[in-house]
Design a protein around this motif. Structure first.
Motif, PDB file in Angstrom:
ATOM      1  N   LEU A  48       0.803  -1.357  -0.038  1.00 16.79           N
ATOM      2  CA  LEU A  48      -0.046   0.159   0.168  1.00 16.79           C
ATOM      3  C   LEU A  48       0.828   1.158   0.038  1.00 16.79           C
ATOM      4  CD1 LEU A  48      -2.676   1.423   0.138  1.00 16.79           C
ATOM      5  CD2 LEU A  48      -2.514   1.284   2.575  1.00 16.79           C
ATOM      6  N   HIS A  49       0.757   2.123  -1.054  1.00 16.70           N
ATOM      7  CA  HIS A  49       1.652   3.234  -1.228  1.00 16.70           C
ATOM      8  C   HIS A  49       0.712   4.475  -0.765  1.00 16.70           C
ATOM      9  CE1 HIS A  49       4.457   0.811  -3.901  1.00 16.70           C
ATOM     10  NE2 HIS A  49       3.236   0.595  -4.679  1.00 16.70           N
ATOM     11  N   LEU A  50       1.448   5.251   0.285  1.00 16.49           N
ATOM     12  CA  LEU A  50       0.890   6.323   0.906  1.00 16.49           C
ATOM     13  C   LEU A  50       0.622   7.311  -0.118  1.00 16.49           C
ATOM     14  CD1 LEU A  50       2.492   6.236   4.419  1.00 16.49           C
ATOM     15  CD2 LEU A  50       0.037   5.652   3.641  1.00 16.49           C
ATOM     16  N   ASP A  51       1.294   7.422  -1.263  1.00 17.53           N
ATOM     17  CA  ASP A  51       1.181   8.306  -2.261  1.00 17.53           C
ATOM     18  C   ASP A  51      -0.161   8.211  -2.861  1.00 17.53           C
ATOM     19  OD1 ASP A  51       3.422   9.365  -2.295  1.00 17.53           O
ATOM     20  OD2 ASP A  51       4.506   8.403  -4.093  1.00 17.53           O
ATOM     21  N   ASP A  52      -0.835   6.849  -2.794  1.00 20.64           N
ATOM     22  CA  ASP A  52      -2.313   6.711  -3.142  1.00 20.64           C
ATOM     23  C   ASP A  52      -3.329   7.152  -2.191  1.00 20.64           C
ATOM     24  OD1 ASP A  52      -1.330   5.513  -5.560  1.00 20.64           O
ATOM     25  OD2 ASP A  52      -1.553   3.311  -4.686  1.00 20.64           O
ATOM     26  N   VAL A  53      -2.749   7.487  -0.895  1.00 18.53           N
ATOM     27  CA  VAL A  53      -3.702   7.770   0.216  1.00 18.53           C
ATOM     28  C   VAL A  53      -3.787   9.346   0.308  1.00 18.53           C
ATOM     29  CG1 VAL A  53      -4.192   7.579   2.700  1.00 18.53           C
ATOM     30  CG2 VAL A  53      -3.354   5.700   1.220  1.00 18.53           C
ATOM     31  N   LEU A  67      -7.152   4.847   8.506  1.00 21.57           N
ATOM     32  CA  LEU A  67      -7.443   3.939   9.705  1.00 21.57           C
ATOM     33  C   LEU A  67      -9.035   3.439   9.310  1.00 21.57           C
ATOM     34  CD1 LEU A  67      -6.435   6.175  12.687  1.00 21.57           C
ATOM     35  CD2 LEU A  67      -5.449   3.882  11.957  1.00 21.57           C
ATOM     36  N   ARG A  68      -9.884   4.191   8.837  1.00 19.57           N
ATOM     37  CA  ARG A  68     -11.196   3.917   8.503  1.00 19.57           C
ATOM     38  C   ARG A  68     -11.245   2.697   7.457  1.00 19.57           C
ATOM     39  NH1 ARG A  68     -12.223   9.291   8.871  1.00 19.57           N
ATOM     40  NH2 ARG A  68     -12.427   9.630   6.699  1.00 19.57           N
ATOM     41  N   GLN A  69     -10.817   3.034   6.367  1.00 18.55           N
ATOM     42  CA  GLN A  69     -10.657   2.262   4.952  1.00 18.55           C
ATOM     43  C   GLN A  69      -9.579   0.980   4.898  1.00 18.55           C
ATOM     44  OE1 GLN A  69      -9.846   5.102   1.789  1.00 18.55           O
ATOM     45  NE2 GLN A  69     -11.707   5.931   1.842  1.00 18.55           N
ATOM     46  N   VAL A  70      -8.591   1.142   5.856  1.00 15.70           N
ATOM     47  CA  VAL A  70      -7.770   0.139   5.844  1.00 15.70           C
ATOM     48  C   VAL A  70      -7.479  -0.495   7.003  1.00 15.70           C
ATOM     49  CG1 VAL A  70      -5.117  -0.362   5.198  1.00 15.70           C
ATOM     50  CG2 VAL A  70      -6.523   1.227   3.640  1.00 15.70           C
ATOM     51  N   VAL A  71      -7.064  -0.025   8.013  1.00 13.29           N
ATOM     52  CA  VAL A  71      -6.680  -0.649   9.221  1.00 13.29           C
ATOM     53  C   VAL A  71      -7.908  -1.188   9.994  1.00 13.29           C
ATOM     54  CG1 VAL A  71      -5.643  -0.184  11.717  1.00 13.29           C
ATOM     55  CG2 VAL A  71      -4.611   1.251   9.663  1.00 13.29           C
ATOM     56  N   ARG A  81     -10.763  -1.691   1.538  1.00 10.34           N
ATOM     57  CA  ARG A  81     -11.071  -1.116   0.246  1.00 10.34           C
ATOM     58  C   ARG A  81     -10.683   0.405   0.337  1.00 10.34           C
ATOM     59  NH1 ARG A  81     -13.357  -4.301  -3.229  1.00 10.34           N
ATOM     60  NH2 ARG A  81     -13.426  -2.812  -4.780  1.00 10.34           N
ATOM     61  N   TYR A  82      -9.988   0.850  -0.596  1.00 15.17           N
ATOM     62  CA  TYR A  82      -9.498   2.266  -0.591  1.00 15.17           C
ATOM     63  C   TYR A  82      -9.550   2.854  -2.170  1.00 15.17           C
ATOM     64  CZ  TYR A  82      -4.859   0.880  -1.999  1.00 15.17           C
ATOM     65  OH  TYR A  82      -3.873   0.350  -3.018  1.00 15.17           O
ATOM     66  N   ALA A  83      -9.797   4.033  -2.125  1.00 14.82           N
ATOM     67  CA  ALA A  83      -9.719   4.611  -3.654  1.00 14.82           C
ATOM     68  C   ALA A  83      -8.470   5.562  -3.713  1.00 14.82           C
ATOM     69  CB  ALA A  83     -10.919   5.758  -3.770  1.00 14.82           C
ATOM     70  N   PRO A  84      -7.547   5.071  -4.626  1.00 14.81           N
ATOM     71  CA  PRO A  84      -6.240   5.632  -4.828  1.00 14.81           C
ATOM     72  C   PRO A  84      -6.433   7.040  -5.537  1.00 14.81           C
ATOM     73  CG  PRO A  84      -6.364   3.701  -6.167  1.00 14.81           C
ATOM     74  CD  PRO A  84      -7.530   3.702  -5.534  1.00 14.81           C
ATOM     75  N   TYR A  85      -5.369   7.786  -4.964  1.00 12.39           N
ATOM     76  CA  TYR A  85      -5.750   9.414  -5.546  1.00 12.39           C
ATOM     77  C   TYR A  85      -4.991   9.572  -6.755  1.00 12.39           C
ATOM     78  CZ  TYR A  85      -5.315  14.219  -5.413  1.00 12.39           C
ATOM     79  OH  TYR A  85      -5.331  15.773  -5.848  1.00 12.39           O
ATOM     80  N   ASP A  86      -5.417  10.109  -7.720  1.00 13.05           N
ATOM     81  CA  ASP A  86      -4.746  10.364  -9.004  1.00 13.05           C
ATOM     82  C   ASP A  86      -3.999  11.668  -9.204  1.00 13.05           C
ATOM     83  OD1 ASP A  86      -4.133  11.193 -11.688  1.00 13.05           O
ATOM     84  OD2 ASP A  86      -5.621   9.823 -12.600  1.00 13.05           O
ATOM     85  N   TRP A  87      -2.645  11.741  -8.909  1.00 10.22           N
ATOM     86  CA  TRP A  87      -2.143  13.115  -8.583  1.00 10.22           C
ATOM     87  C   TRP A  87      -2.192  14.017 -10.137  1.00 10.22           C
ATOM     88  CZ3 TRP A  87      -0.230  15.032  -4.316  1.00 10.22           C
ATOM     89  CH2 TRP A  87      -0.066  14.087  -3.263  1.00 10.22           C
ATOM     90  N   THR A  88      -2.440  13.369 -11.182  1.00  5.68           N
ATOM     91  CA  THR A  88      -2.588  14.271 -12.267  1.00  5.68           C
ATOM     92  C   THR A  88      -4.163  14.849 -12.512  1.00  5.68           C
ATOM     93  OG1 THR A  88      -1.036  12.918 -13.516  1.00  5.68           O
ATOM     94  CG2 THR A  88      -2.412  14.329 -14.849  1.00  5.68           C
ATOM     95  N   ALA A  89      -4.870  13.964 -12.458  1.00  9.12           N
ATOM     96  CA  ALA A  89      -6.408  14.249 -12.280  1.00  9.12           C
ATOM     97  C   ALA A  89      -6.927  14.975 -11.142  1.00  9.12           C
ATOM     98  CB  ALA A  89      -7.393  13.170 -12.537  1.00  9.12           C
ATOM     99  N   ARG A  90      -6.311  14.824 -10.128  1.00 14.29           N
ATOM    100  CA  ARG A  90      -6.524  15.705  -8.715  1.00 14.29           C
ATOM    101  C   ARG A  90      -7.735  14.936  -8.073  1.00 14.29           C
ATOM    102  NH1 ARG A  90      -4.168  20.596  -6.969  1.00 14.29           N
ATOM    103  NH2 ARG A  90      -2.054  21.129  -8.048  1.00 14.29           N
ATOM    104  N   SER A  95     -12.318   2.329  -6.769  1.00 11.73           N
ATOM    105  CA  SER A  95     -11.839   1.654  -5.378  1.00 11.73           C
ATOM    106  C   SER A  95     -10.839   0.409  -5.790  1.00 11.73           C
ATOM    107  CB  SER A  95     -13.207   1.258  -4.648  1.00 11.73           C
ATOM    108  OG  SER A  95     -12.762   0.601  -3.577  1.00 11.73           O
ATOM    109  N   ARG A  96     -10.274   0.271  -4.884  1.00 13.55           N
ATOM    110  CA  ARG A  96      -9.242  -0.980  -4.814  1.00 13.55           C
ATOM    111  C   ARG A  96      -9.128  -1.844  -3.914  1.00 13.55           C
ATOM    112  NH1 ARG A  96      -3.429   1.126  -6.570  1.00 13.55           N
ATOM    113  NH2 ARG A  96      -4.318   1.895  -8.124  1.00 13.55           N
ATOM    114  N   GLU A  97      -8.916  -3.052  -4.055  1.00 17.78           N
ATOM    115  CA  GLU A  97      -9.324  -4.205  -2.925  1.00 17.78           C
ATOM    116  C   GLU A  97      -7.567  -4.407  -2.301  1.00 17.78           C
ATOM    117  OE1 GLU A  97     -12.298  -7.187  -2.391  1.00 17.78           O
ATOM    118  OE2 GLU A  97     -10.436  -8.617  -2.213  1.00 17.78           O
ATOM    119  N   LEU A  98      -7.670  -4.559  -0.976  1.00 21.48           N
ATOM    120  CA  LEU A  98      -6.374  -4.970  -0.371  1.00 21.48           C
ATOM    121  C   LEU A  98      -6.726  -6.082   0.542  1.00 21.48           C
ATOM    122  CD1 LEU A  98      -3.170  -3.900   0.102  1.00 21.48           C
ATOM    123  CD2 LEU A  98      -4.360  -2.595   2.277  1.00 21.48           C
ATOM    124  N   PRO A  99      -6.221  -7.013   0.186  1.00 21.44           N
ATOM    125  CA  PRO A  99      -6.446  -8.385   0.891  1.00 21.44           C
ATOM    126  C   PRO A  99      -5.850  -8.458   2.388  1.00 21.44           C
ATOM    127  CG  PRO A  99      -5.062  -8.975  -0.704  1.00 21.44           C
ATOM    128  CD  PRO A  99      -5.362  -7.457  -0.939  1.00 21.44           C
TER     129      PRO A  99
END
Length: 206
Positions: A48-53, A67-71, A81-90, A95-99
């Protein structure tokens, strides 16, 4: 690297059934590359890259969302499940799943912050000075990102002044000419089978 991976797998779970391993350090210190190699040694452990958070508006104010979405789901043994941030589209992407895998690597500036440390099985710190790391990062990102880097440097300084990670690191990771050296951190214990790890090349000297 495989020795370190084996050591991590022997740890007790820290977040539900998961061994959550933080990889922190200054921007440009090589966290993403190291996390990728360690994930491969762990047979494809999720990263999990914090650049996506983080976002442009929340360079470090993302703790509650993480904490809410992952931990919290991982603590229940459920996929996160979390939605990665797009630094170009801002904006946030799909949503992406993290098993809830045996080991999950959490890499990025702030991975060892105080709100996350209770859920970490180990905290690793990339041992590179902020001057060297920031120079590498700015060279990597180019002139187009110079304005962003000016704001980032100020924000990172404030973050680590208020919430330092290195004093709480179990292990320090130094990049060598070939591979990595892993040393005992300020609060860590290092088993005899994981004092130094290298890549697939011949042994390196730092």
């Amino acid at each position: 690297m495989h020795d370190l991976a084996a050591q991590l797998l022997r740890l007790p779970p820290s977040c539900g059934p998961v061994r959550l391993v933080g990889i922190d350090g200054h921007a440009g210190s090589g966290k993403t590359t190291f996390a990728g190699q360690l994930a491969a040694a762990l047979d494809g452990a999720p990263v999990l890259h914090l650049d996506d958070v983080a976002t442009h508006e929340e360079l470090f104010a993302w703790t509650g969302r993480l904490l809410r979405q992952v931990v919290e789901p991982l603590r229940r043994g459920e996929p996160a499940r979390y939605a990665p941030y797009d630094w170009t589209a801002r904006s946030f992407g799909p949503s992406r799943e993290l098993p809830a895998a045996p080991v999950i690597l959490l890499e990025g500036v702030g991975a060892g912050r105080r709100a996350l440390r209770p859920f970490l099985a180990r905290l690793l710190w990339m041992e590179l000075s902020h001057e060297e790391a920031w120079t590498r990062g700015q060279r990597r990102d180019g002139e187009a990102q110079s304005e962003f880097w000016d704001g980032w440097v100020r924000a990172e300084r404030r973050h680590f002044a208020d919430d330092p990670s290195r004093p709480f690191a179990d292990l320090l990771v130094r990049q060598c000419s070939e591979g990595y050296e892993v040393l005992k951190g300020p609060v860590g214990t290092l088993g005899p089978d994981a004092s130094i790890t290298h890549g697939d090349e011949p042994s390196a000297m730092c």
